[in-house]
Design a protein around this motif. Structure first.
Motif, PDB file in Angstrom:
ATOM      1  N   SER A 457      23.643  -9.018 -23.299  1.00  0.00           N
ATOM      2  CA  SER A 457      23.691 -10.272 -22.345  1.00  0.00           C
ATOM      3  C   SER A 457      25.230 -10.806 -22.460  1.00  0.00           C
ATOM      4  CB  SER A 457      22.653 -11.206 -22.447  1.00  0.00           C
ATOM      5  OG  SER A 457      21.508 -10.646 -22.452  1.00  0.00           O
ATOM      6  N   LYS A 458      25.469 -10.814 -23.828  1.00  0.00           N
ATOM      7  CA  LYS A 458      26.999 -11.655 -23.880  1.00  0.00           C
ATOM      8  C   LYS A 458      28.010 -10.659 -23.394  1.00  0.00           C
ATOM      9  CE  LYS A 458      25.505 -14.663 -27.597  1.00  0.00           C
ATOM     10  NZ  LYS A 458      25.534 -14.895 -29.191  1.00  0.00           N
ATOM     11  N   ALA A 459      27.771  -9.459 -23.802  1.00  0.00           N
ATOM     12  CA  ALA A 459      28.973  -8.331 -23.314  1.00  0.00           C
ATOM     13  C   ALA A 459      28.953  -8.342 -21.714  1.00  0.00           C
ATOM     14  CB  ALA A 459      28.816  -6.826 -23.774  1.00  0.00           C
ATOM     15  N   ALA A 460      28.054  -8.600 -21.119  1.00  0.00           N
ATOM     16  CA  ALA A 460      28.087  -8.711 -19.576  1.00  0.00           C
ATOM     17  C   ALA A 460      28.153 -10.077 -18.914  1.00  0.00           C
ATOM     18  CB  ALA A 460      26.539  -8.311 -19.174  1.00  0.00           C
ATOM     19  N   LYS A 521      36.481 -10.121 -16.913  1.00  0.00           N
ATOM     20  CA  LYS A 521      35.872 -10.160 -18.256  1.00  0.00           C
ATOM     21  C   LYS A 521      35.119  -8.743 -18.251  1.00  0.00           C
ATOM     22  CE  LYS A 521      36.213 -15.115 -18.931  1.00  0.00           C
ATOM     23  NZ  LYS A 521      35.222 -16.400 -19.057  1.00  0.00           N
ATOM     24  N   ILE A 522      34.193  -8.803 -17.301  1.00  0.00           N
ATOM     25  CA  ILE A 522      33.500  -7.626 -17.261  1.00  0.00           C
ATOM     26  C   ILE A 522      33.973  -6.059 -17.151  1.00  0.00           C
ATOM     27  CG2 ILE A 522      31.590  -6.614 -15.868  1.00  0.00           C
ATOM     28  CD1 ILE A 522      30.623  -9.162 -15.050  1.00  0.00           C
ATOM     29  N   GLN A 523      35.223  -6.236 -16.384  1.00  0.00           N
ATOM     30  CA  GLN A 523      36.023  -4.991 -16.572  1.00  0.00           C
ATOM     31  C   GLN A 523      36.364  -4.375 -17.843  1.00  0.00           C
ATOM     32  OE1 GLN A 523      36.332  -2.990 -14.222  1.00  0.00           O
ATOM     33  NE2 GLN A 523      35.859  -3.968 -12.282  1.00  0.00           N
ATOM     34  N   ALA A 525      34.560  -5.465 -20.661  1.00  0.00           N
ATOM     35  CA  ALA A 525      33.590  -5.027 -21.235  1.00  0.00           C
ATOM     36  C   ALA A 525      33.310  -3.669 -20.904  1.00  0.00           C
ATOM     37  CB  ALA A 525      32.465  -5.890 -21.081  1.00  0.00           C
ATOM     38  N   PHE A 526      33.464  -3.240 -19.597  1.00  0.00           N
ATOM     39  CA  PHE A 526      33.375  -1.925 -19.105  1.00  0.00           C
ATOM     40  C   PHE A 526      34.080  -0.877 -19.765  1.00  0.00           C
ATOM     41  CE2 PHE A 526      31.040  -2.845 -14.648  1.00  0.00           C
ATOM     42  CZ  PHE A 526      29.883  -2.714 -15.323  1.00  0.00           C
ATOM     43  N   SER A 527      35.516  -1.383 -20.060  1.00  0.00           N
ATOM     44  CA  SER A 527      36.462  -0.405 -20.427  1.00  0.00           C
ATOM     45  C   SER A 527      36.194   0.020 -22.018  1.00  0.00           C
ATOM     46  CB  SER A 527      37.873  -0.997 -20.489  1.00  0.00           C
ATOM     47  OG  SER A 527      38.282  -1.323 -19.266  1.00  0.00           O
ATOM     48  N   ARG A 528      35.563  -1.081 -22.686  1.00  0.00           N
ATOM     49  CA  ARG A 528      35.120  -0.773 -24.123  1.00  0.00           C
ATOM     50  C   ARG A 528      33.813  -0.017 -23.854  1.00  0.00           C
ATOM     51  NH1 ARG A 528      36.072  -6.464 -24.569  1.00  0.00           N
ATOM     52  NH2 ARG A 528      33.756  -6.851 -24.289  1.00  0.00           N
ATOM     53  N   MET A 529      32.849  -0.133 -23.156  1.00  0.00           N
ATOM     54  CA  MET A 529      31.724   0.539 -22.902  1.00  0.00           C
ATOM     55  C   MET A 529      32.251   2.087 -22.717  1.00  0.00           C
ATOM     56  SD  MET A 529      28.066  -0.261 -20.870  1.00  0.00           S
ATOM     57  CE  MET A 529      28.760  -0.159 -19.335  1.00  0.00           C
ATOM     58  N   MET A 530      33.078   2.347 -21.814  1.00  0.00           N
ATOM     59  CA  MET A 530      33.315   3.486 -21.255  1.00  0.00           C
ATOM     60  C   MET A 530      34.159   4.435 -22.179  1.00  0.00           C
ATOM     61  SD  MET A 530      34.030   3.207 -17.227  1.00  0.00           S
ATOM     62  CE  MET A 530      35.053   1.651 -17.393  1.00  0.00           C
ATOM     63  N   GLN A 531      34.468   3.926 -23.317  1.00  0.00           N
ATOM     64  CA  GLN A 531      35.138   4.603 -24.609  1.00  0.00           C
ATOM     65  C   GLN A 531      34.198   5.610 -25.005  1.00  0.00           C
ATOM     66  OE1 GLN A 531      38.157   4.441 -25.383  1.00  0.00           O
ATOM     67  NE2 GLN A 531      39.070   2.727 -24.153  1.00  0.00           N
ATOM     68  N   GLY A 532      34.575   6.985 -24.678  1.00  0.00           N
ATOM     69  CA  GLY A 532      34.059   8.117 -25.154  1.00  0.00           C
ATOM     70  C   GLY A 532      32.795   8.321 -24.534  1.00  0.00           C
ATOM     71  N   ARG A 533      32.641   7.697 -23.078  1.00  0.00           N
ATOM     72  CA  ARG A 533      31.599   8.070 -22.289  1.00  0.00           C
ATOM     73  C   ARG A 533      32.105   8.677 -21.075  1.00  0.00           C
ATOM     74  NH1 ARG A 533      29.616   3.784 -25.215  1.00  0.00           N
ATOM     75  NH2 ARG A 533      27.578   3.903 -26.153  1.00  0.00           N
ATOM     76  N   THR A 534      31.120   9.793 -20.463  1.00  0.00           N
ATOM     77  CA  THR A 534      31.729  10.141 -19.360  1.00  0.00           C
ATOM     78  C   THR A 534      31.349   9.241 -18.316  1.00  0.00           C
ATOM     79  OG1 THR A 534      31.448  12.356 -20.010  1.00  0.00           O
ATOM     80  CG2 THR A 534      31.488  12.135 -17.554  1.00  0.00           C
ATOM     81  N   LEU A 542      40.409  -0.385  -4.440  1.00  0.00           N
ATOM     82  CA  LEU A 542      40.916   0.839  -5.329  1.00  0.00           C
ATOM     83  C   LEU A 542      41.619   0.140  -6.555  1.00  0.00           C
ATOM     84  CD1 LEU A 542      42.687   2.996  -2.319  1.00  0.00           C
ATOM     85  CD2 LEU A 542      40.301   3.148  -3.486  1.00  0.00           C
ATOM     86  N   SER A 543      41.992  -1.140  -6.501  1.00  0.00           N
ATOM     87  CA  SER A 543      42.542  -1.988  -7.593  1.00  0.00           C
ATOM     88  C   SER A 543      41.763  -1.673  -8.842  1.00  0.00           C
ATOM     89  CB  SER A 543      42.880  -3.151  -7.285  1.00  0.00           C
ATOM     90  OG  SER A 543      41.461  -4.056  -7.046  1.00  0.00           O
ATOM     91  N   THR A 544      40.272  -1.198  -8.610  1.00  0.00           N
ATOM     92  CA  THR A 544      39.638  -1.411  -9.580  1.00  0.00           C
ATOM     93  C   THR A 544      39.576   0.098 -10.360  1.00  0.00           C
ATOM     94  OG1 THR A 544      37.568  -0.890  -8.266  1.00  0.00           O
ATOM     95  CG2 THR A 544      38.079  -3.148  -8.742  1.00  0.00           C
ATOM     96  N   ILE A 545      40.162   1.066  -9.785  1.00  0.00           N
ATOM     97  CA  ILE A 545      39.956   2.296 -10.449  1.00  0.00           C
ATOM     98  C   ILE A 545      41.542   2.807 -10.795  1.00  0.00           C
ATOM     99  CG2 ILE A 545      37.850   2.851  -9.044  1.00  0.00           C
ATOM    100  CD1 ILE A 545      39.611   4.424  -7.125  1.00  0.00           C
TER     101      ILE A 545
END
Length: 585
Positions: A457-460, A521-523, A525-534, A542-545
Motif C-alpha cells: 500500500s505504501k509503495a502504491a 511517485k508511482i512511476q 515505484a513501477f520502475s523498481r517493481m519492473m526491475q527483472g520482470r517482463t 507517450l511521455s510515460t514510455i
C-alpha cells in the motif's frame, strides 16, 4: 415457434424430475382435495332431498350431514394448503437450480459472448425472465394438476348420477378446449417478443445508469430519451397485443361454460318433471348436485385456459434462459495441460492472426520475441490492436492462427490459472468488489501478512488515504469501489499488483486517473517493481514510455516500427509524428 416450444418443455422437465417425490406427493394431495371437493355436492344434494315439504323436514338427518360437510370442508382446506406448500417448494427449488446453472454458465462463458451481449440483457434473463418462468410454473403446478383431476373426477361422479346429462356436457366441452388452444398457439410468439423487448429495455436502462455522467457531459439526454421512448413504445405494443389476445381466452371459455350450465339445468329440470312418478325419480337434490358438478367440470377448463396463457409466457421466458445456459462455454483446459512454473518472462508471439469478427481483419501475422526483464511498450492510434494483444497474452481470447508461448510452452497447452497468475494487471478500468479495502488488495494473495499489505500500500501511495478512511483497511466499500474516487480505486488496484509481484506485468493506462505528483511517485515505484520482470506497457501519453527497452508501434494490427525511444525518433517515421503531435499547436 412450435419447434422452440417443444424443445423447451423437455428442458423444463429435466429440472422438475429432480423433485419427483415432492411432485408425486403434490399430485396425491391434489387428488385428495378434488375427491373431497366433489363429495361435498352429494352431501348437499342429500340434505336438499331431506326437505320434502312444509312440516316434512328431517332435521336430525340434515344436522348429521352438515357436520360431515364441515369436517370434509376442513380436511379439504388442509390438503389444499399442504399441496400449495409442496408446489411452492418445487417451483422455487427449480428456480434456484435454473439461476445457479445460469450464473455458473456466466462464469465459464467466453469473453466474446459477454462482449457481444449487453449486460442488461443478460441480467434481464437471469432475473426478470426467471421470475416470469416461476410465476407460470407455479400456476401450472397449482391449477393444472387440480384442474385435470377435477375434470376426470367430476365425469365419474356425473356418470354415476345420469349418463344422459353427462353426455350433453361432454359433447359441448371440446368447444372450450378448441378456443383455448386456438388462442394459446397465437400468443406464444407474442410473449416471446415481449420478453426480448423487455431485455432490450433493461439493457438500455443499465447502460444509461452506468454512464450517466457521460450522457450529461455530452448533453445526450434528449437522444437517450428518444431511444428509451422508442423501445418503451415497442414494449407497450408487444405487451398490449400479448395481453389482449391472451385475455380473450377466459371470456370465450366462460361463454361455452355458461352454455353447458344452461343445458344441464334445462335437461335436468325436464328429467325431474318427467320422472316425478317413476320408481327411481331424478330428484331436485340430484339436479342441484349435477349443477354443482357442471360448474366444477367447466371451471377447470377456464383455469386451464388461463394457465396455458401463463405457460406460453413462462415457456417463452424459459427459452431465453436456456439459450444462455446452452451457450458454448470457453474451451476448457486440456486434460494434460501443464502448470507454468518458474516463469522468468520469456515470451514469443509467432505469426499470430486474430479478429473479433471473421470478416473484419484486425491482427495479421504478428511476430514478437520478448526476453526476461524487458519493458515492452505498445503504442498506436485507437483501434490498432493494443488492448487485443493484451487479451491474447492473457488468453481471454484464443488466437485464430499462429501461437503465443511462455517459457517455450504454447499457452493453449498450459492451465489458464497458472498462466494468469504469472501476470499482474493494472488497467484503466478498475476491478473492485464489495468488501473491505483489505480484501480488495489481498484478492490475488489472500494469505498475505499485515506487513506485506502495508508495504504494498505504501509503495502504491495508497496507505495515506486508506488511513484517513473511517475503519482504515477494514473500511467496507460497495461494488466497483462505492464512494471512492477514480484515482483512489486505481491506487488500490496498483497496491494489489505490488502485493503479488508476479513475474510479468501488464500496465494499460495504469495511472490515467491519478494526479501528476502522485503519478511521478508511482512511476518510480513501477520502475523498481519492473526491475527483472517482463513488462507490457500500453499508454496514450507517450511521455510515460520513454524508458521502455522496446517500443512497438502498431497500426491496423501490424507492428510497423520497433525500437527504443531515441531510435524511433531518429527514424522520423510514424512514431516521431505521433510523439511530436503532442506538442503541436
Amino acid at each position: 415457434m412450435a419447434k422452440v416450444q417443444k424443445g423447451t418443455i423437455p428442458k423444463v422437465w429435466r429440472y422438475i424430475r429432480r423433485y419427483r417425490l415432492l411432485l408425486i406427493l403434490s399430485m396425491l394431495f391434489a387428488a385428495a382435495t378434488v375427491a373431497m371437493t366433489l363429495y361435498l355436492p352429494i352431501l348437499i344434494g342429500n340434505a336438499i332431498d331431506l326437505i320434502v315439504s312444509p312440516g316434512h323436514v328431517d332435521f336430525p338427518g340434515i344436522r348429521s350431514l352438515l357436520i360431515k360437510i364441515g369436517i370434509i370442508a376442513g380436511c379439504t382446506g388442509l390438503t389444499q394448503w399442504i399441496m400449495n406448500m409442496l408446489n411452492n417448494r418445487i417451483t422455487y427449488h427449480i428456480i434456484r437450480d435454473v439461476r445457479q446453472e445460469a450464473f455458473g454458465k456466466l462464469q465459464i462463458l467466453p469473453l466474446s459472448y459477454l462482449d457481444a451481449h449487453p449486460s442488461g440483457s443478460i441480467l434481464s434473463r437471469i432475473i426478470a425472465d426467471v421470475d416470469q418462468f416461476a410465476d407460470g410454473l407455479l400456476m401450472g403446478f397449482t391449477q393444472l394438476f387440480t384442474g385435470v383431476v377435477t375434470i376426470l373426477g367430476t365425469l365419474l361422479f356425473m356418470l354415476s348420477i345420469s349418463w344422459k346429462i353427462t353426455l350433453a356436457v361432454v359433447l359441448l366441452t371440446p368447444l372450450s378446449l378448441f378456443i383455448a388452444r386456438f388462442i394459446a398457439r397465437r400468443t406464444y410468439s407474442m410473449f416471446r417478443l415481449q420478453s426480448q423487448v423487455r431485455g432490450e429495455q433493461t439493457a438500455l436502462i443499465d447502460e444509461m445508469i452506468g454512464n450517466q455522467k457521460v450522457v450529461q457531459a455530452f448533453s445526450h439526454q434528449a437522444e437517450s430519451m428518444e431511444q428509451f421512448d422508442e423501445i418503451n413504445d415497442r414494449l407497450a405494443r408487444c405487451s398490449l397485443q400479448a395481453t389482449f389476445f391472451s385475455s380473450i381466452t377466459n371470456p370465450a371459455t366462460r361463454f361455452v361454460n355458461s352454455v353447458v350450465y344452461a343445458s344441464v339445468a334445462l335437461t335436468g329440470a325436464l328429467m325431474c318433471i318427467s320422472t316425478a312418478g317413476a320408481a327411481v325419480p331424478f330428484t331436485v337434490g340430484q339436479l342441484s348436485c349435477f349443477l354443482s358438478y357442471a360448474n366444477q367440470y367447466t371451471k377447470p377448463f377456464n383455469e386451464i385456459s388461463g394457465v396455458i396463457t401463463e405457460l406460453q409466457n413462462a415457456l417463452a421466458c424459459a427459452a431465453r434462459i436456456f439459450e444462455l445456459i446452452e451457450e458454448t462455454p470457453q474451451i476448457p483446459d486440456q486434460t494434460d495441460a501443464a502448470e507454468l512454473e518458474h516463469v522468468a518472462g520469456n515470451l514469443s508471439i509467432s505469426d499470430v492472426s486474430f479478429s473479433y469478427v471473421p470478416d473484419r481483419k484486425l491482427i495479421e501475422h504478428l511476430n514478437l520475441i520478448v526476453k526476461p526483464g524487458q519493458r515492452i511498450a505498445i503504442v498506436g492510434p485507437t483501434g490498432c490492436g493494443k488492448t487485443t494483444v493484451i487479451n491474447l497474452l492473457m488468453r481471454f481470447y484464443d488466437v485464430d492462427q499462429g501461437s503465443i508461448s511462455v517459457e517455450g510452452k504454447d499457452i493453449r497447452n498450459v492451465t489458464r490459472h497458472s498462466l494468469r497468475s504469472s501476470y499482474g494487471m493494472v488497467l484503466q478500468e478498475t476491478w473492485l468488489k464489495a468488501g473491505t479495502i483489505r480484501e480488495n488488495i489481498c484478492m490475488g494473495k489472500p494469505d498475505a501478512t499485515e506487513e506485506e499489505l502495508l508495504q504494498a500500500s505504501k509503495a502504491a501511495h495508497a496507505h495515506s488515504f486508506i488511513k484517513r478512511l473511517p475503519q482504515g483497511y477494514d473500511t467496507l466499500i460497495g461494488e466497483d469501489g462505492g464512494s471512492l474516487s477514480q484515482g483512489q480505486k486505481q491506487l488500490l488496484c496498483i497496491a494489489r499488483v505490488m502485493l503479488c509481484l508476479p513475474p510479468m506485468l501488464i500496465l494499460d493506462e495504469a495511472t490515467s486517473s491519478i494526479d501528476t505528483r502522485t503519478e511521478l511517485k508511482i512511476q518510480e515505484a513501477f520502475s523498481r517493481m519492473m526491475q527483472g520482470r517482463t513488462s507490457f506497457i500500453v499508454a496514450h501519453r507517450l511521455s510515460t514510455i520513454r524508458e521502455a527497452d522496446v517500443i512497438l508501434v502498431m497500426q491496423d494490427g501490424h507492428i510497423i516500427e520497433q525500437g527504443n525511444h531515441d531510435t524511433l525518433l531518429a527514424k522520423n517515421g510514424f512514431y516521431a509524428n505521433l510523439y511530436n503531435s503532442q506538442f503541436a499547436r
